[in-house]
Motif scaffolding. Sequence first.
Motif, PDB file in Angstrom:
ATOM      1  N   HIS A 256       0.847  -1.201   0.000  1.00  0.00           N
ATOM      2  CA  HIS A 256       0.000   0.000   0.000  1.00  0.00           C
ATOM      3  C   HIS A 256       0.873   1.237   0.000  1.00  0.00           C
ATOM      4  O   HIS A 256       1.859   1.284   0.729  1.00  0.00           O
ATOM      5  N   SER A 257       0.456   2.222  -0.771  1.00  0.00           N
ATOM      6  CA  SER A 257       1.240   3.443  -0.776  1.00  0.00           C
ATOM      7  C   SER A 257       0.402   4.624  -1.262  1.00  0.00           C
ATOM      8  O   SER A 257      -0.738   4.443  -1.688  1.00  0.00           O
ATOM      9  N   VAL A 258       0.964   5.790  -1.191  1.00  0.00           N
ATOM     10  CA  VAL A 258       0.310   6.994  -1.693  1.00  0.00           C
ATOM     11  C   VAL A 258       1.099   7.497  -2.898  1.00  0.00           C
ATOM     12  O   VAL A 258       2.314   7.613  -2.836  1.00  0.00           O
ATOM     13  N   LEU A 259       0.385   7.727  -3.986  1.00  0.00           N
ATOM     14  CA  LEU A 259       1.044   8.231  -5.193  1.00  0.00           C
ATOM     15  C   LEU A 259       0.444   9.575  -5.575  1.00  0.00           C
ATOM     16  O   LEU A 259      -0.765   9.755  -5.520  1.00  0.00           O
ATOM     17  N   SER A 260       1.284  10.483  -5.989  1.00  0.00           N
ATOM     18  CA  SER A 260       0.742  11.765  -6.431  1.00  0.00           C
ATOM     19  C   SER A 260       0.336  11.652  -7.892  1.00  0.00           C
ATOM     20  O   SER A 260       0.897  10.870  -8.654  1.00  0.00           O
ATOM     21  N   GLU A 261      -0.651  12.461  -8.258  1.00  0.00           N
ATOM     22  CA  GLU A 261      -1.239  12.362  -9.585  1.00  0.00           C
ATOM     23  C   GLU A 261      -0.224  12.664 -10.692  1.00  0.00           C
ATOM     24  O   GLU A 261      -0.294  12.086 -11.768  1.00  0.00           O
ATOM     25  N   ASP A 262       0.716  13.552 -10.402  1.00  0.00           N
ATOM     26  CA  ASP A 262       1.724  13.938 -11.409  1.00  0.00           C
ATOM     27  C   ASP A 262       2.467  12.726 -11.966  1.00  0.00           C
ATOM     28  O   ASP A 262       2.769  12.650 -13.141  1.00  0.00           O
ATOM     29  N   GLU A 263       2.822  11.833 -11.051  1.00  0.00           N
ATOM     30  CA  GLU A 263       3.680  10.728 -11.457  1.00  0.00           C
ATOM     31  C   GLU A 263       2.876   9.452 -11.577  1.00  0.00           C
ATOM     32  O   GLU A 263       3.437   8.390 -11.832  1.00  0.00           O
ATOM     33  N   PHE A 264       1.570   9.577 -11.396  1.00  0.00           N
ATOM     34  CA  PHE A 264       0.723   8.411 -11.235  1.00  0.00           C
ATOM     35  C   PHE A 264       0.841   7.383 -12.353  1.00  0.00           C
ATOM     36  O   PHE A 264       1.214   6.227 -12.122  1.00  0.00           O
ATOM     37  N   TRP A 265       0.553   7.798 -13.601  1.00  0.00           N
ATOM     38  CA  TRP A 265       0.518   6.826 -14.692  1.00  0.00           C
ATOM     39  C   TRP A 265       1.874   6.216 -14.968  1.00  0.00           C
ATOM     40  O   TRP A 265       1.997   5.022 -15.223  1.00  0.00           O
ATOM     41  N   GLU A 266       2.883   7.066 -14.874  1.00  0.00           N
ATOM     42  CA  GLU A 266       4.240   6.568 -15.098  1.00  0.00           C
ATOM     43  C   GLU A 266       4.590   5.490 -14.067  1.00  0.00           C
ATOM     44  O   GLU A 266       5.133   4.441 -14.398  1.00  0.00           O
ATOM     45  N   LYS A 267       4.258   5.768 -12.802  1.00  0.00           N
ATOM     46  CA  LYS A 267       4.553   4.818 -11.720  1.00  0.00           C
ATOM     47  C   LYS A 267       3.782   3.519 -11.904  1.00  0.00           C
ATOM     48  O   LYS A 267       4.328   2.442 -11.700  1.00  0.00           O
ATOM     49  N   ILE A 268       2.516   3.630 -12.264  1.00  0.00           N
ATOM     50  CA  ILE A 268       1.706   2.424 -12.436  1.00  0.00           C
ATOM     51  C   ILE A 268       2.334   1.525 -13.504  1.00  0.00           C
ATOM     52  O   ILE A 268       2.451   0.310 -13.323  1.00  0.00           O
ATOM     53  N   GLU A 269       2.768   2.153 -14.595  1.00  0.00           N
ATOM     54  CA  GLU A 269       3.432   1.373 -15.658  1.00  0.00           C
ATOM     55  C   GLU A 269       4.699   0.702 -15.129  1.00  0.00           C
ATOM     56  O   GLU A 269       4.949  -0.474 -15.401  1.00  0.00           O
ATOM     57  N   GLN A 270       5.474   1.460 -14.362  1.00  0.00           N
ATOM     58  CA  GLN A 270       6.722   0.906 -13.830  1.00  0.00           C
ATOM     59  C   GLN A 270       6.443  -0.221 -12.845  1.00  0.00           C
ATOM     60  O   GLN A 270       7.149  -1.231 -12.821  1.00  0.00           O
ATOM     61  N   LEU A 271       5.372  -0.042 -12.037  1.00  0.00           N
ATOM     62  CA  LEU A 271       5.028  -1.069 -11.052  1.00  0.00           C
ATOM     63  C   LEU A 271       4.603  -2.357 -11.744  1.00  0.00           C
ATOM     64  O   LEU A 271       4.998  -3.451 -11.357  1.00  0.00           O
ATOM     65  N   LYS A 272       3.793  -2.207 -12.791  1.00  0.00           N
ATOM     66  CA  LYS A 272       3.359  -3.379 -13.550  1.00  0.00           C
ATOM     67  C   LYS A 272       4.571  -4.082 -14.154  1.00  0.00           C
ATOM     68  O   LYS A 272       4.701  -5.303 -14.075  1.00  0.00           O
ATOM     69  N   ALA A 273       5.445  -3.289 -14.738  1.00  0.00           N
ATOM     70  CA  ALA A 273       6.639  -3.866 -15.360  1.00  0.00           C
ATOM     71  C   ALA A 273       7.502  -4.579 -14.323  1.00  0.00           C
ATOM     72  O   ALA A 273       8.167  -5.563 -14.624  1.00  0.00           O
TER      73      ALA A 273
END
Length: 289
Positions: A256-273
């Motif tokens: 569980h974590s908190v992500l800011s919207e600015d980096e959100f999509w980029e992070k989600i892609e990196q997390l999936k990868a």
Amino acid sequence: NAEKPSKLRIAIQKSGRLYDDSVKLLNECGIELRNVKDRLKTESDTFPMEVFFLRDDDIPQYVEDGVADIGIVGENVLFEKNKKAEIVEKLGFGKCRLSLAIPRSETYQGVQSLDGKRIATSYPFLVNEFLKKNNISGEVHEISGSVEIAPGIGLADVVVDLVSSGSTLFMNGLKEVETILQSQSVLIKNNKLNKEQEILLDKLLFRIKAVKKAKRNKYVLMNAPNEKLSEIIALLPGMRSPTVLPLAEGGWSSVHSVLSEDEFWEKIEQLKAAGAEGILVVPIEKMVM
Ligand code: ATP
Ligand code: MG
């Protein structure tokens, strides 16, 4: 000593990576722009502001000269042009880094190994500063675009270029070995604004800060195989650090974590990868720091 009009003239990029975010920021600050399409200049009906659309390279000069009072530009361009314009606020978009990259087949032996190398870049000033700082001499070749193909066509040994994901470098057989500058977009100002303009700028800054604060954070939950945990945790900021809970199924955890919207999509892609699965995104109602 012509009196400056009591409005703010802002220079923003005409088209390119910063255009959308710059216009969006102004809109979010309640500054609506009249027919932006294909214009070089427009005005706002909702704020005493005139907007000039320019190539990003020209923005520092215009602001130094006072042709524009303020501007939005990447730090990379601002520092490369080395103009007298003061940074008033970091804007949090247009994030990238100016990095040194070498052919992937080579092993990096540290900055000293650059001595005498041919370096292709669109940032000759910053590269020369970097070389000076490290006491090395290199041959700087200025190219205005497609810098990353230079080693492949025998024009240079290494490159210094902007990187965000690194995929362009990768596709051209290069690897990033040194970061020369971390960059984002900034609001800059001319250093001779009149009193009224300073008041307008304060008003704009107040709104920009409010917009930045209001950018929503999200609560993110995901499942991760335990052997991928360290990689996944490294991607996550969290309020202090991410929460990790074991799943009923062995070998897996819930992160569980908190992500800011600015980096959100980029992070989600990196997390999936990195191997995260079942990613849930939940709005946060209140966040007390
Ligand atoms: P112009 O026609 O205005 O000169 P440009 O081609 O020089 O445009 P863009 O590619 O639109 O510039 O990039 C504008 C700015 O966006 C860069 O100077 C940099 O601050 C930022 N930026 C963010 N990520 C990247 C990236 N991956 N590659 C290049 N620029 C990036
Ligand atoms: Mg440019």
